[in-house]
Design an enzyme around this catalytic site. Structure first.
Site, PDB file in Angstrom:
ATOM      1  N   GLY A  39     -11.578   3.700  -1.631  1.00 25.31           N
ATOM      2  CA  GLY A  39     -12.596   4.609  -1.116  1.00 25.31           C
ATOM      3  C   GLY A  39     -13.706   4.039  -0.861  1.00 25.31           C
ATOM      4  CG  ASP A  62      -6.031  -5.436   1.339  1.00 23.74           C
ATOM      5  OD1 ASP A  62      -5.803  -4.943   2.258  1.00 23.74           O
ATOM      6  OD2 ASP A  62      -6.654  -4.540   0.326  1.00 23.74           O
ATOM      7  CB  CYS A  80     -11.721 -26.101   7.398  1.00 26.89           C
ATOM      8  SG  CYS A  80     -10.336 -24.970   7.290  1.00 26.89           S
ATOM      9  CG  ASP A 129      -4.883   6.575  -2.908  1.00 28.76           C
ATOM     10  OD1 ASP A 129      -3.984   5.977  -1.901  1.00 28.76           O
ATOM     11  OD2 ASP A 129      -6.219   6.042  -2.807  1.00 28.76           O
ATOM     12  CB  CYS A 183     -10.336 -27.585  10.680  1.00 28.43           C
ATOM     13  SG  CYS A 183     -11.091 -25.880  10.724  1.00 28.43           S
ATOM     14  CG  HIS A 231     -10.828 -21.744  10.613  1.00 29.46           C
ATOM     15  ND1 HIS A 231     -10.976 -22.753   9.840  1.00 29.46           N
ATOM     16  CD2 HIS A 231     -11.826 -20.835  10.874  1.00 29.46           C
ATOM     17  CE1 HIS A 231     -12.378 -22.632   9.289  1.00 29.46           C
ATOM     18  NE2 HIS A 231     -12.767 -21.561   9.914  1.00 29.46           N
ATOM     19  CD  GLN A 241      -9.629   6.935  -3.410  1.00 33.28           C
ATOM     20  OE1 GLN A 241     -11.010   6.704  -3.018  1.00 33.28           O
ATOM     21  NE2 GLN A 241      -8.625   6.110  -2.854  1.00 33.28           N
ATOM     22  CG  ASP A 299      -2.075   1.129   1.010  1.00 30.70           C
ATOM     23  OD1 ASP A 299      -2.176   1.824   0.245  1.00 30.70           O
ATOM     24  OD2 ASP A 299      -2.460   1.200   2.200  1.00 30.70           O
ATOM     25  CB  SER A 300       0.697   4.185  -1.641  1.00 27.44           C
ATOM     26  OG  SER A 300      -0.601   4.978  -1.454  1.00 27.44           O
ATOM     27  N   GLY A 301       0.536   3.948   1.450  1.00 29.14           N
ATOM     28  CA  GLY A 301       0.576   5.055   2.500  1.00 29.14           C
ATOM     29  C   GLY A 301      -1.073   6.109   2.535  1.00 29.14           C
ATOM     30  N   GLY A 302      -1.577   5.851   1.213  1.00 29.80           N
ATOM     31  CA  GLY A 302      -2.788   6.527   1.097  1.00 29.80           C
ATOM     32  C   GLY A 302      -3.982   6.409   2.240  1.00 29.80           C
ATOM     33  CG  PHE A 303      -6.099   2.880   4.836  1.00 31.90           C
ATOM     34  CD1 PHE A 303      -7.571   2.644   4.614  1.00 31.90           C
ATOM     35  CD2 PHE A 303      -6.111   2.329   6.124  1.00 31.90           C
ATOM     36  CE1 PHE A 303      -8.489   2.269   5.457  1.00 31.90           C
ATOM     37  CE2 PHE A 303      -6.815   2.023   7.189  1.00 31.90           C
ATOM     38  CZ  PHE A 303      -8.248   2.225   6.632  1.00 31.90           C
ATOM     39  CB  CYS A 309      -6.856 -24.796   8.361  1.00 34.22           C
ATOM     40  SG  CYS A 309      -7.729 -24.646  10.050  1.00 34.22           S
TER      41      CYS A 309
END
Length: 388
Positions: free
Chosen positions: A213, A263, A301, A144, A306, A332, A186, A90-94, A303
């Site tokens: 966004g 994500d 499942c 962004d 489980c 899980h 956006q 991520d760019s840091g925009g969040f 995993c």
């Protein structure tokens, strides 16, 4: 170096391979979030064993600690973290949104008050790209601003226009050919503003595009028309990434609308809070019922948790505040989401995605499938796809 090959389509849903310098991934896919260079509580080997294909790291946090140059000295995130597969940063925009009380935005960039020591930190488009190049991720994001919800229409417009100018600056300073720069669309939930952002963003013809966004406080009834509107106007032959979205119902609805990448911190965060994801909805392991149940979290499942542990044992670990409990629930939950997209891919390949998604929703929502989900499936069933 970066090839996106669509192999199957079913309505707007598609299965593709995305070639990166650190390996090929299959989409649709969910990316676990490793903000600090680690997916909380899980080792790289465990991530590989449950089917993780690409990990997300965070520019802002890794820039502050340990610093991008130390990561670069290890050969980038794969060497630093010992996870050998592809990374996305991520760019840091969040953080421009999430740390809104600790930052100031100007045309030049964003000045943050560090959450670690209170010092002032500047992040500009140029700085974001330089950090991401040092981190060595396969996919890097344009810097962004992610506007909050709700926000005034004029604010969102000014923000997306500035984001487009920042994209141009990111584009002009990027130097590494072994990194794919994704632009971010956006515009909030307003279709006119989404279209304006598309008009300003698509001419850059970046290797992939993200929808930003959204999932920032709006209802799903507001969110999914915006996803549908944006996704069908993105280039058909490039990956589409819906940022910060990871609830099971969001993955199925997003895949129906042609989304390839997702994500979210949700599966690991909800695991740490004592909840397990299943096709029957979210299982509360903090309640009294699991304390005497001998079956696994999810009998369907595969995993490690489980296959080896009962609900009663994991509920005991939760009450005893043992570290193994949040680790196993996180493991899980990630495996559940990976299995979910694997099943979606199989259904698309068989030309049966709509039937599979409807059956999954009937079970997951216990028969009360919400209107926004039904509309997303109906929109995704339409075969006309606009290309650019």
């Amino acid at each position: 170096m970066f090839e996106f090959d669509i192999q199957y389509r079913d309505g707007q849903a598609r299965v593709a391979t995305f070639q990166t310098p650190h390996g090929q991934v299959r989409t649709p896919m969910f990316m676990p979030v490793g903000t600090q260079g680690t997916v909380k509580g899980l080792s790289p080997q465990e991530l590989i064993e449950i089917g993780s294909q690409m990990i997300l790291g965070n520019t802002y946090h890794l820039m502050l600690r340990p610093g991008e140059q130390l990561v670069a000295a290890h050969g980038g995130l794969p060497g630093f973290t010992a996870y050998p597969g592809p990374f996305l940063t991520d760019s840091g925009g969040f953080q421009v949104m999430s740390l809104g009380h600790m930052r100031k935005i100007t045309e030049e960039g964003v000045t943050f008050k560090s959450h670690l020591d209170g010092s002032l930190v500047s992040l500009t488009p140029e700085r974001s790209i330089a950090v991401q190049e040092a981190l060595g991720a396969d996919v890097i994001m344009a810097f962004d601003e992610c506007p909050p919800y709700p926000a005034e229409r004029d604010y969102i417009r000014r923000s997306l226009e500035r984001t487009a100018r920042w994209l141009e600056r990111c584009y002009s300073v990027k130097t590494r050919e072994d990194q794919a720069l994704f632009a971010i669309v956006q515009g909030g939930i307003d279709p006119d503003l989404r279209q304006l952002s598309l008009d300003l963003t698509l001419p850059f013809q970046t290797p992939g595009f993200a929808i930003g966004g959204l999932a920032v406080g709006e209802s799903k009834e507001e969110m999914y028309p915006a996803v549908a509107f944006t996704a069908k106007r993105l280039p058909e032959g490039k990956p589409r990434y819906l940022m910060g979205v990871g609830h099971p119902e969001d993955l199925v609805a997003g895949i129906a609308l042609g989304i390839d990448m997702f994500d979210c911190v949700y599966p690991t965060r909800t695991g740490r809070f004592g909840y397990a994801l299943t096709d029957d909805g979210r299982l509360n392991m903090n309640g009294s019922a699991p304390r005497t149940q001998l079956q696994p979290l999810d009998p369907e499942c595969d995993c490690y948790a489980c296959r080896h542990y009962s609900r009663a044992y994991l509920a005991h670990l939760i009450r005893a505040e043992e570290m193994l409990a949040p680790r196993m629930l996180s493991l899980h939950n990630l495996r559940y989401l990976h299995r979910l997209v694997e099943r979606a891919r199989t259904a698309i390949m068989q030309g049966a995605f709509q039937a599979w998604a409807q059956a999954w929703a009937q079970r997951y929502f216990r028969g009360a499938v919400p209107g926004w989900f039904r509309q997303a499936l109906a929109t995704g069933a339409q075969v006309e796809i606009q290309t650019h």
